[in-house]
Each structure stands twice: as structure tokens, then as C-alpha cells.
Design a protein around this motif. Structure first.
Motif, PDB file in Angstrom:
ATOM      1  N   GLY A 224       0.831  -1.213   0.000  1.00 28.40           N
ATOM      2  CA  GLY A 224       0.000   0.000   0.000  1.00 28.40           C
ATOM      3  C   GLY A 224       0.863   1.258   0.000  1.00 28.40           C
ATOM      4  O   GLY A 224       0.552   2.251  -0.668  1.00 28.40           O
ATOM      5  N   LEU A 225       1.969   1.222   0.742  1.00 24.73           N
ATOM      6  CA  LEU A 225       2.867   2.391   0.787  1.00 24.73           C
ATOM      7  C   LEU A 225       3.567   2.570  -0.557  1.00 24.73           C
ATOM      8  O   LEU A 225       3.783   3.700  -1.010  1.00 24.73           O
ATOM      9  N   GLY A 226       3.904   1.447  -1.200  1.00 25.69           N
ATOM     10  CA  GLY A 226       4.496   1.518  -2.544  1.00 25.69           C
ATOM     11  C   GLY A 226       3.531   2.184  -3.522  1.00 25.69           C
ATOM     12  O   GLY A 226       3.933   3.011  -4.350  1.00 25.69           O
ATOM     13  N   ASP A 227       2.239   1.845  -3.397  1.00 19.13           N
ATOM     14  CA  ASP A 227       1.234   2.470  -4.268  1.00 19.13           C
ATOM     15  C   ASP A 227       1.140   3.981  -4.001  1.00 19.13           C
ATOM     16  O   ASP A 227       1.004   4.783  -4.923  1.00 19.13           O
ATOM     17  N   LEU A 228       1.232   4.353  -2.718  1.00 18.69           N
ATOM     18  CA  LEU A 228       1.183   5.791  -2.383  1.00 18.69           C
ATOM     19  C   LEU A 228       2.393   6.532  -2.948  1.00 18.69           C
ATOM     20  O   LEU A 228       2.279   7.675  -3.417  1.00 18.69           O
ATOM     21  N   ALA A 229       3.546   5.875  -2.903  1.00 20.35           N
ATOM     22  CA  ALA A 229       4.766   6.513  -3.434  1.00 20.35           C
ATOM     23  C   ALA A 229       4.560   6.850  -4.908  1.00 20.35           C
ATOM     24  O   ALA A 229       4.959   7.920  -5.379  1.00 20.35           O
ATOM     25  N   LYS A 230       3.924   5.930  -5.623  1.00 21.30           N
ATOM     26  CA  LYS A 230       3.678   6.158  -7.048  1.00 21.30           C
ATOM     27  C   LYS A 230       2.603   7.243  -7.227  1.00 21.30           C
ATOM     28  O   LYS A 230       2.778   8.186  -7.991  1.00 21.30           O
ATOM     29  N   LYS A 231       1.515   7.133  -6.471  1.00 12.17           N
ATOM     30  CA  LYS A 231       0.393   8.064  -6.617  1.00 12.17           C
ATOM     31  C   LYS A 231       0.815   9.510  -6.352  1.00 12.17           C
ATOM     32  O   LYS A 231       0.423  10.420  -7.056  1.00 12.17           O
ATOM     33  N   TYR A 232       1.610   9.719  -5.298  1.00 11.74           N
ATOM     34  CA  TYR A 232       1.978  11.083  -4.906  1.00 11.74           C
ATOM     35  C   TYR A 232       3.391  11.466  -5.323  1.00 11.74           C
ATOM     36  O   TYR A 232       3.873  12.535  -4.955  1.00 11.74           O
ATOM     37  N   GLN A 233       4.065  10.584  -6.073  1.00  8.34           N
ATOM     38  CA  GLN A 233       5.459  10.869  -6.480  1.00  8.34           C
ATOM     39  C   GLN A 233       6.308  11.264  -5.270  1.00  8.34           C
ATOM     40  O   GLN A 233       7.032  12.259  -5.295  1.00  8.34           O
ATOM     41  N   CYS A 234       6.157  10.486  -4.198  1.00  9.21           N
ATOM     42  CA  CYS A 234       6.811  10.802  -2.930  1.00  9.21           C
ATOM     43  C   CYS A 234       8.160  10.100  -2.814  1.00  9.21           C
ATOM     44  O   CYS A 234       8.338   9.006  -3.335  1.00  9.21           O
ATOM     45  N   ALA A 235       9.049  10.724  -2.088  1.00  6.03           N
ATOM     46  CA  ALA A 235      10.279  10.042  -1.697  1.00  6.03           C
ATOM     47  C   ALA A 235       9.943   8.941  -0.686  1.00  6.03           C
ATOM     48  O   ALA A 235       8.860   8.951  -0.086  1.00  6.03           O
ATOM     49  N   GLU A 264       9.484  -5.636  -4.645  1.00  3.08           N
ATOM     50  CA  GLU A 264       8.182  -6.219  -4.987  1.00  3.08           C
ATOM     51  C   GLU A 264       7.031  -5.334  -4.509  1.00  3.08           C
ATOM     52  O   GLU A 264       5.954  -5.328  -5.103  1.00  3.08           O
ATOM     53  N   ALA A 265       7.265  -4.576  -3.434  1.00  2.00           N
ATOM     54  CA  ALA A 265       6.205  -3.696  -2.919  1.00  2.00           C
ATOM     55  C   ALA A 265       6.152  -2.365  -3.674  1.00  2.00           C
ATOM     56  O   ALA A 265       5.306  -1.519  -3.379  1.00  2.00           O
ATOM     57  N   GLY A 266       7.056  -2.157  -4.612  1.00  2.00           N
ATOM     58  CA  GLY A 266       7.048  -0.898  -5.380  1.00  2.00           C
ATOM     59  C   GLY A 266       7.658   0.263  -4.607  1.00  2.00           C
ATOM     60  O   GLY A 266       7.344   1.427  -4.858  1.00  2.00           O
ATOM     61  N   LEU A 267       8.533  -0.048  -3.659  1.00  2.00           N
ATOM     62  CA  LEU A 267       9.096   1.009  -2.815  1.00  2.00           C
ATOM     63  C   LEU A 267      10.467   1.504  -3.279  1.00  2.00           C
ATOM     64  O   LEU A 267      11.030   2.430  -2.685  1.00  2.00           O
ATOM     65  N   LEU A 268      11.015   0.888  -4.310  1.00  2.00           N
ATOM     66  CA  LEU A 268      12.327   1.350  -4.781  1.00  2.00           C
ATOM     67  C   LEU A 268      12.151   2.275  -5.981  1.00  2.00           C
ATOM     68  O   LEU A 268      11.749   1.849  -7.061  1.00  2.00           O
ATOM     69  N   GLN A 290      19.672  -0.115 -10.760  1.00  2.00           N
ATOM     70  CA  GLN A 290      18.694  -0.078 -11.844  1.00  2.00           C
ATOM     71  C   GLN A 290      17.511   0.841 -11.489  1.00  2.00           C
ATOM     72  O   GLN A 290      16.995   1.554 -12.334  1.00  2.00           O
ATOM     73  N   LYS A 291      17.119   0.827 -10.217  1.00  2.00           N
ATOM     74  CA  LYS A 291      15.984   1.657  -9.794  1.00  2.00           C
ATOM     75  C   LYS A 291      16.408   3.097  -9.503  1.00  2.00           C
ATOM     76  O   LYS A 291      15.570   3.952  -9.247  1.00  2.00           O
ATOM     77  N   GLY A 292      17.702   3.346  -9.429  1.00  2.00           N
ATOM     78  CA  GLY A 292      18.175   4.704  -9.125  1.00  2.00           C
ATOM     79  C   GLY A 292      18.006   5.082  -7.668  1.00  2.00           C
ATOM     80  O   GLY A 292      18.030   6.265  -7.322  1.00  2.00           O
ATOM     81  N   SER A 293      17.833   4.082  -6.797  1.00  2.00           N
ATOM     82  CA  SER A 293      17.720   4.367  -5.357  1.00  2.00           C
ATOM     83  C   SER A 293      19.127   4.606  -4.782  1.00  2.00           C
ATOM     84  O   SER A 293      20.121   4.411  -5.478  1.00  2.00           O
ATOM     85  N   GLY A 294      19.174   5.034  -3.521  1.00  2.00           N
ATOM     86  CA  GLY A 294      20.476   5.336  -2.933  1.00  2.00           C
ATOM     87  C   GLY A 294      20.595   4.844  -1.501  1.00  2.00           C
ATOM     88  O   GLY A 294      19.602   4.455  -0.868  1.00  2.00           O
ATOM     89  N   ILE A 295      21.830   4.882  -1.009  1.00  2.00           N
ATOM     90  CA  ILE A 295      22.125   4.372   0.338  1.00  2.00           C
ATOM     91  C   ILE A 295      22.527   5.516   1.258  1.00  2.00           C
ATOM     92  O   ILE A 295      23.351   6.357   0.896  1.00  2.00           O
ATOM     93  N   ALA A 296      21.921   5.531   2.456  1.00  2.00           N
ATOM     94  CA  ALA A 296      22.360   6.455   3.506  1.00  2.00           C
ATOM     95  C   ALA A 296      23.329   5.693   4.401  1.00  2.00           C
ATOM     96  O   ALA A 296      22.917   4.795   5.147  1.00  2.00           O
TER      97      ALA A 296
END
Ligand code: GUN
Ligand code: FE
Length: 448
Positions: A224-235, A264-268, A290-296
Motif C-alpha cells: 500500500g505504501l508503494g502504491d502511495l509513493a507512485k500516486k503522490y510521487q513521494c520520496a 516487490e512492494a514498489g518502494l524502490l 537499476q531503480k536509481g535508489s540510494g544508500i544512507a
């Protein structure tokens, strides 16, 4: 000219990983919106004209011989409610530390008056220590998490603020858990949409989706949070493969790595911050790239809790997006300058190894040290790039987020006869504390 003001003096920044630029009489001009109009060297044709224009308008700040202008720090990982905990229990394993100190403390922030006692102190402290962009985990409570965002606006700190999501009844304490996956997703959405009602925001503060880590979240909530990230273009921010315990948990429960589960949850996505990421597989690294995510990278906290060192040298060389986190309270110091020294220390311990009874040749991981300039690049430019924000370096169109540093009444000692420009920058990074940060600007506004 759309120039509102200018600052002239000794300027340092690190736009390129491992390198630095020093401009001895750099002139930075700033527009009405707090953005950088230009970074002028004395050899630029417009330099003298612009300097005189600003002097005539009485809009020029001239730094002294002892002062230096640096970009503000970009901290990618801070647990805001853990500020009162900073310095406690750092000899415990992670899960005991969370259960004994962290969860009871975070729970108290559901009382807004408790949050009012501590969040302003935290934000002011980070600003005083030079953090102009902060990425915060708040708590599961929506109201006080919004209050943290308001506090950042009030004191003028650029911030990404996350309401923490955790709904797994078995793993979370019964007093500190969301009632269902559905409720968790609803509250995350309510949090995100509330940002449009925050007064005087001017894009300074934005929401960030914040599932705490795999053990505390159901797969339904993650999805559900992965879907919200897509819906709101959120970090998005979370913890990934931080410790043996966390890594083993995902393997035993799901037969997957943390990265596989988040993917798989769409969070990356391109603005996903993965804190720690110590135990990654080669395939995890491919996915992150590949997803362009990053590490803190949180070097100090990792020494206490991670059971192993981050392969930072290899990650830097593979061009994975990287920044630094102070990780209050897993790291007790609210300073990314400290985190720069810690990152070097962390890599040196890894390179040398620690078991003195082993021969030197097999004791550590050869050629794995990182330089202080690489760490400082992570704390500024790298963090800005990971967040896709125009911060962390002095560049036309970027936000004027900056610090003035000098060596009066502090641990910093600059020796003009002995120190090269690189020596001076290394000493500034190593010795800067709140005592020698004289001024801080965010978006052109002076906040210290
Ligand atoms: N993993 C899950 N929660 C936390 C936290 O608050 N701090 C750290 N260091 N690791 C975590
Ligand atoms: Fe953390």
C-alpha cells in the motif's frame, strides 16, 4: 539584474567525488527566492561590475580573512523522536536497544505536548551544527509528525519528514503499533495530503513515505505504501539489511532479501533512501542501481549495531548513489561533520581489520579506505543528488544553503603558513562543531 545580495570570500565545495574546489575570492550572488544566480571567480568578466553593484546597494557580505563559506550539510537519516535518547544504551544489540529505549520513547510523542518539548530543540541543534537539509523519521503518530514538519518550517530547515509506518502485531510492541495494514496506509496518505495545508511552506518541507523496516511491517502495508509513493510521487525512506538479525529475519520469514521485498512492494524509486544496507547481495546492488535508489551510510551507528562494515569503497567505485546519515540515536552526534570523520574511521577499521592475532595480510580488506573528501562529498553533493534536490554545492540555480565557518574560540586551528587549501578543508571537516559555525543560510534566509 535579479540579484538580491551577494557573499564574497573564501569558498569551498566538492561538486566532484573525491575532489574539491577552492575559490579564494569567490562571489556568490543570490536572487529574491534564495537561489544562486552565479558563482563568480575574480577572473570572470562580470566580477568587478557585480561586486561594485552589490556594494553600492549595501547588499554584499564580505567574509573576513579567517572565514570560509561552505555548502550546508545534507543528512539522510535522522530519527527525530530519538533525540532525548542520544547517548543511551549504545552497548546493547539493536533489537534490545529498540525494545528497551526506543519504542517506549517514540510512543510518548503521541502526546503533542511531549513533542513540543523536544522537536524544536532537535531542529535548532541540527541547524546550529550545519545541517541545512534533514531527512527525518518521526513516529507512527500523524499529528506530532506534522508538528515536526511545522517545526522545520518555523526554524527554516529544509526537510523531508516521514510518519513512520509499522503495523506488524507480532513484532511491534502492543503499545506502539498501528491497528491494521489498512489503517497504516490510510494514515500515511492523510499525512502526505496534509502537507498542502502547512502554512508558509514554500516547498521547504516535503513528506517522505517511511516504512520502518521489514520486521515491523506487513507485506500488505508495504504494498500500500508503494502504491502511495507512485500516486503522490513521494520520496521513500527505510532501513535495509542493517544487521545480521534484520537480514536473517527476512530470509527466515520470506526467503528473500530486504531489497527484494521492497522492490516487490514498489518502494524502490529514484528518491528511495535505504539506510545502512550492510548485507547486500550482488543482485540487490544491481536492483538498487537499476531503480536509481540510494544508500544512507551511517558509519557511527553501524559500528554499534550493524555487526559488520559497509563496503563503502566498492559502492563508491560502482557509482551507487550515496550520502551520509548521523542516525540519531543509533549515532549519538547531531553532526554530519562528525559523520565524515566516522566514515573514514569506519573504512580504515575495515581496511586494517581488527583481530591482532591474524597476520596483517589477511586481517582486513585491502584497499578499502575512503578519503575525507569522498566522505564530505557524500555529506553534501552526494546527499543532494540522491534526494534529487538542488543543494549540496554552489552552482547557478541551486538553493543558497550555506555555512560560514571560522576558527575563533573553537577546536579548529588554521595555520596560514603551514596549511595548503586542501589541508584547511580537511581540518574544517574534522574539527567543525557548532562552536565555529557562525552563520547558516537555508534558501537564502539566515537561520543561525
Ligand atoms: N531499525 C529499525 N528501527 C531502527 C532504529 O530506530 N534505529 C536503527 N539504527 N535501526 C533501526
Ligand atoms: Fe535508523
Amino acid at each position: 539584474m535579479n540579484i538580491k545580495k551577494g557573499v564574497v570570500g573564501k569558498v569551498y565545495h566538492c561538486p566532484i567525488k573525491g575532489e574539491f574546489e577552492f575559490i579564494s575570492n569567490g562571489l556568490i550572488t543570490i536572487d529574491q527566492q534564495g537561489k544562486i544566480c552565479d558563482v563568480l571567480h575574480p577572473s570572470d568578466p562580470n566580477y568587478s561590475k557585480t561586486l561594485n553593484f552589490l556594494k553600492e546597494k549595501d547588499s554584499l557580505q564580505e567574509l573576513t580573512e579567517q572565514q570560509f563559506l561552505l555548502p550546508g550539510m545534507v543528512d539522510l537519516h535522522i530519527h527525530a523522536p530519538q533525540w532525548p535518547q542520544a547517548g543511551k544504551g549504545l552497548d546493547l544489540p539493536l533489537n534490545e536497544w529498540l525494545d528497551h529505549y526506543t519504542f517506549p520513547l517514540e510512543h510518548k510523542f503521541s502526546d503533542l505536548s511531549f513533542a513540543e518539548q523536544y522537536y524544536p530543540h532537535l531542529v535548532k541543534t541540527y541547524l546550529a551544527n550545519g545541517t541545512t537539509t534533514a531527512t527525518y523519521f518521526a513516529t507512527i503518530d500523524t499529528s506530532s509528525s506534522l508538528y515536526l514538519a511545522e517545526t522545520c518550517i518555523k526554524y527554516g530547515q529544509r526537510a523531508l519528514v516521514g510518519k513512520v509506518s509499522m503495523d506488524d502485531k507480532e513484532m511491534c510492541p502492543n503499545y506502539y503499533v498501528e491497528e491494521s495494514a489498512e489503517h497504516s496506509i490510510q494514515e500515511a496518505e492523510r499525512f502526505i495530503t496534509s502537507f498542502s495545508q502547512l502554512a508558509n511552506n514554500n516547498n521547504l518541507v516535503e513528506p517522505i513515505i517511511t516504512p520502518r523496516f521489514i520486521p515491523t511491517c506487513s507485506l500488505e502495508a508495504l504494498k500500500g505504501l508503494g502504491d502511495l509513493a507512485k500516486k503522490y510521487q513521494c520520496a521513500v525512506q527505510t532501513h535495509a539489511s542493517e544487521s545480521d538479525w534484520a537480514r536473517d529475519f527476512s530470509q527466515e520469514k520470506y526467503n528473500k532479501t530486504d531489497i527484494e521485498i521492497y522492490n516487490e512492494a514498489g518502494l524502490l524509486g529514484e528518491r528511495t533512501i535505504l539506510a545502512h544496507s550492510i548485507f547486500l547481495t550482488d543482485s540487490d546492488i544491481d536492483t538498487i542501481k537499476q531503480k536509481g535508489s540510494g544508500i544512507a551510510h551511517c558509519p557511527r551507528s553501524n559500528i554499534y549495531f550493524a555487526n559488520a562494515a559497509l563496503p563503502l569503497r566498492e559502492y563508491l567505485d560502482q557509482d551507487i548513489q550515496l550520502g551520509l546519515g548521523s542516525d540519531i540515536a543509533g549515532g549519538p552526534f547531531p553532526s554530519l561533520f562528525m559523520a565524515c570523520s566516522d566514515a573514514v574511521l569506519h573504512s580504515r577499521a575495515r581496511e586494517c581489520g581488527t583481530n591482532a592475532s591474524l597476520p596483517a595480510e589477511i586481517r582486513g580488506q585491502k584497499n578499502s579506505r575512503v578519503s575525507l573528501l569522498e566522505a564530505y562529498w557524500m555529506a553534501t553533493t552526494g546527499g543532494g543528488q540522491l534526494l534529487k534536490l538542488p543543494v549540496g554545492q554552489f552552482k547557478k540555480g541551486y538553493c543558497f544553503d550555506a555555512l560560514v565557518i571560522d576558527d575563533e574560540d573553537s577546536n579548529l586551528l588554521i595555520c596560514p603558513d603551514l596549511d595548503s587549501p586542501q589541508d584547511i578543508l580537511e581540518k574544517i571537516i574534522t574539527h567543525t562543531t557548532r562552536n565555529n559555525i557562525r552563520q547558516v543560510w537555508v534558501d537564502g534566509n539566515q537561520v543561525k
